[in-house]
Design an enzyme around this catalytic site. Structure first.
Site, PDB file in Angstrom:
ATOM      1  NE  ARG A  95      -3.244   0.212   2.655  1.00 58.21           N
ATOM      2  CZ  ARG A  95      -4.171  -0.720   3.640  1.00 58.21           C
ATOM      3  NH1 ARG A  95      -3.309  -0.321   4.851  1.00 58.21           N
ATOM      4  NH2 ARG A  95      -4.311  -1.609   3.620  1.00 58.21           N
ATOM      5  NE  ARG A 127      -7.495  -1.885  15.395  1.00 62.73           N
ATOM      6  CZ  ARG A 127      -8.026  -2.500  14.444  1.00 62.73           C
ATOM      7  NH1 ARG A 127      -7.067  -2.269  13.093  1.00 62.73           N
ATOM      8  NH2 ARG A 127      -9.018  -3.714  13.705  1.00 62.73           N
ATOM      9  CE  LYS A 128      -9.217   1.402   9.732  1.00 59.17           C
ATOM     10  NZ  LYS A 128      -9.545   0.085   8.366  1.00 59.17           N
ATOM     11  N   GLY A 185     -16.429  -7.446   2.052  1.00 55.82           N
ATOM     12  CA  GLY A 185     -16.689  -9.013   2.135  1.00 55.82           C
ATOM     13  C   GLY A 185     -16.518  -9.654   3.317  1.00 55.82           C
ATOM     14  CB  CYS A 206     -12.273  -2.760   3.480  1.00 55.00           C
ATOM     15  SG  CYS A 206     -10.973  -3.889   4.372  1.00 55.00           S
ATOM     16  N   GLY A 207     -15.218  -2.066   2.390  1.00 61.44           N
ATOM     17  CA  GLY A 207     -16.261  -1.428   0.717  1.00 61.44           C
ATOM     18  C   GLY A 207     -16.666  -0.509   1.652  1.00 61.44           C
TER      19      GLY A 207
END
Length: 611
Positions: A130, A244-245, A502, A507-508
């Site tokens: 990424r 975390r992110k 998914g 993430c979508g």
């Protein structure tokens, strides 16, 4: 960094700054909001301390921490980059690596600090890489280099445009990583600090600097944030041990292409006493257990203080964030615990002068604004030039595609490409005299249309189980197939945003879609286990944003086409004649669904009889 304050000239505004009330408070949570309890003074002691140039969790706070925190304590992830650990690791075979636990943790966890994600489950020994691409701006040279990287990996090599205006390339082998890192640096790219407990790609307006209706050019701010976060590609250990992110965006458009309500920190343009700056939203996030929209911090910063404010928020989160259950470590959980005023006071303590102005009422984002479509040809603010928005089906591109996109950007534009959070690409700075020739190019005719079908325009899909070990179902090919089949049965007059993810990590971003699909395992009518999806309806983006609701759980994937047709007809078409359960969604897209009712009723009747 000696000083974190950067001087900006007050940017030219494209309209008279309206005086309006503060941004409406949107719905904060799926479920009731949390009420902050009084915080003991001991809770405000920083949980990390600096040791040998890196921040580590203090001994007294290590009880009950999650496995990822233990991996960080055992070995500092950034040493793989900052102390050349990757050079030695890349010399080992995967078999040698798997024999030693720490090396295995390097591969499966610590390399994510370098933006490298091992696809152990489906593509053992292969990595997704990424990038960091602030504001989604990339050059033809960068695009060609990434194409050359994925080319060597054959069928395993490809690239995706992500929902954070970013490139991800696939198929990478560890032995090649040191050389790839050198190549990235040569073309002005980095993959550093783009995964795990780090700051994700700073998002901005994809039309920054070229949009006649923009509020402010976001590129200087997103670039500055990215440079600060990575210390100009050298690595910034001050910010690499977050709980975390963490996501950040800078808004520059009334369209809110940047999706500020789902970011941990969003800069919303606003005037105050004749000065340009930003109101601040904090805490937006998605996770399997909880989703929350960003809420106002009741703070305004000048353009000069964009980076100092970011630093203060990140340090507050780094110092005080919870490090136990990974499902409760995003920043909004800390905001819940401290309360918004308590959180704000901790941010103030970490500002250069321990001072932060209150939110401005002069919000520059127009609330009553219809979100514009960037596909096709549009005039720029620069006279004689236009940009062309291209549809990249579910964001997937191959090596030849990337080379050709770079070629078109050079021949027709300025050698620049813009990525969007909807996984599409814009070619800017095209002389109007060249537009006709560009539109005749085979790539635009065969692969990346500037005028895609309406139901394809808003289609987004995560990686899915083709490459991602966490994904439960395949997403990209299925999203295209379902949409193509629905298009044959239903016509719409406006786009419908359909998102696929998914797994519950989302993430979508299915919760912000008009119709969202979250992968799951379920059973068909015969009781046989099969791939399925939980279906969401009613998400909105824009100034009246809110998250969607679950419409139907555990739908077998083979039954999704008739269900989507049913949603479009019953929830969209019927509601245009009066408010229904999701009438607000219909109002947002102002859509009228046209369908062969005889065909649909016949199919719908037979479908539901089978149920």
């Amino acid at each position: 960094m000696a000083s974190l304050s950067a001087r900006f000239l007050t940017p030219p505004l494209s309209h008279t700054a309206p005086s309006s009330s503060a941004r409406p408070r949107t719905r904060l949570f799926v479920g009731p909001p949390k009420v902050a309890q009084p915080v003991d003074a001991g809770r405000l002691e920083p949980r990390v301390e600096e040791r040998d140039g890196y921040y580590v969790l203090k001994e007294k706070f290590r009880q009950g921490i999650n496995p990822s925190e233990k991996v960080k304590i055992e070995r500092e992830p950034m040493k793989l980059f900052m102390e050349n650990g990757i050079e030695e690791l890349a010399k080992l075979s995967m078999e040698e690596i798997d024999k030693e636990k720490s090396n295995k943790d390097d591969i499966d966890v610590r390399l994510k600090w370098l933006g490298l994600f091992h696809r152990r489950k489906h593509h053992y020994g292969r990595f997704m890489m990424r990038l960091k691409l602030p504001n989604g701006v990339t050059t033809s040279a960068q695009t060609r280099y990434l194409a050359s990287v994925i080319k060597k990996y054959g069928k395993d090599g490809c690239a995706d445009v992500t929902t954070r205006q970013n490139w991800q390339i696939r198929g990478v082998e560890l032995r090649d990583v040191p050389e790839i890192l050198k190549g990235l640096a040569e073309v002005g790219l980095t993959c550093l600090q783009s995964g795990m407990d780090n700051v994700r790609n700073p998002v901005g307006n994809p039309l920054a600097g070229i949009d006649p209706d923009e509020i402010v050019d976001t590129r200087p701010y997103t670039n500055l944030l990215s440079q600060f976060i990575t210390s100009n590609f050298r690595g910034n250990p001050d910010l690499t041990n977050l709980p975390r992110k963490w996501n950040v965006c800078v808004v520059g458009s009334h369209d809110l292409y940047e999706h500020p309500h789902i970011n941990d920190l969003a800069y919303m343009p606003a005037m105050k006493d004749g000065r340009f700056g930003f109101n601040l939203l904090v805490g937006g996030f998605f996770s399997p257990k909880r989703c929350a929209e960003a809420i106002p911090l009741d703070a305004w910063v000048s353009a000069d203080d964009v980076v100092p404010l970011c630093k203060a928020v990140l340090e507050t989160y780094r110092d005080l964030g919870f490090r136990g259950n990974r499902q409760k470590t995003r920043m909004m959980w800390l905001i819940d615990e401290l309360g918004i005023e308590g959180f704000r006071s901790e941010v103030v303590k970490r500002m250069p002068h321990q001072w932060l102005e209150r939110e401005s009422s002069e919000d520059l984002v127009k609330k009553q604004w219809e979100r514009r479509d960037y596909f096709g040809v549009h005039p720029q603010k620069q006279e004689g030039f236009s940009y062309v928005g291209l549809h990249i089906p579910v964001g997937r591109v191959q090596e030849d595609d990337m080379d050709e996109l770079a070629h078109l950007a050079d021949i027709y534009g300025s050698g620049e490409l813009r990525l969007t959070v909807e996984q599409n690409i814009i070619i800017p700075n095209i002389e109007n005299s060249k537009i006709e020739a560009l539109l005749k190019e085979p790539l635009l005719k065969d692969r990346f249309s500037p005028e895609p079908p309406l139901l394809m325009k808003g289609l987004v899909a995560c990686t899915g189980n083709q490459f991602c070990g966490q994904a439960i179902i395949e997403t990209k090919a299925r999203a295209l197939k379902v949409t193509e089949e629905v298009q044959r049965l239903v016509s719409v007059t406006r786009p419908v945003r359909m998102h696929w993810t998914g797994c519950p990590n989302t993430c979508g971003q299915v919760q912000v879609a008009d119709i969202g699909f979250m992968g799951c395992m379920t059973r068909d009518e015969n009781g046989k286990v099969c791939e399925g999806a939980d279906v969401f309806v009613g998400g909105r983006v824009g100034s009246d944003s809110h998250l969607g609701d679950v419409y139907k759980k555990s739908v077998p994937c083979k039954d999704l086409v008739p269900l989507v047709v049913d949603i479009l007809v019953k929830q969209f078409w019927s509601c245009t004649q009066g408010e229904g359960r999701h009438g607000g969604l219909v109002h947002q897209v102002n859509m009228f669904v046209l369908v062969s009712l005889q065909t649909w009723r016949g199919w719908n009747s037979s479908f539901w009889k089978q149920k």
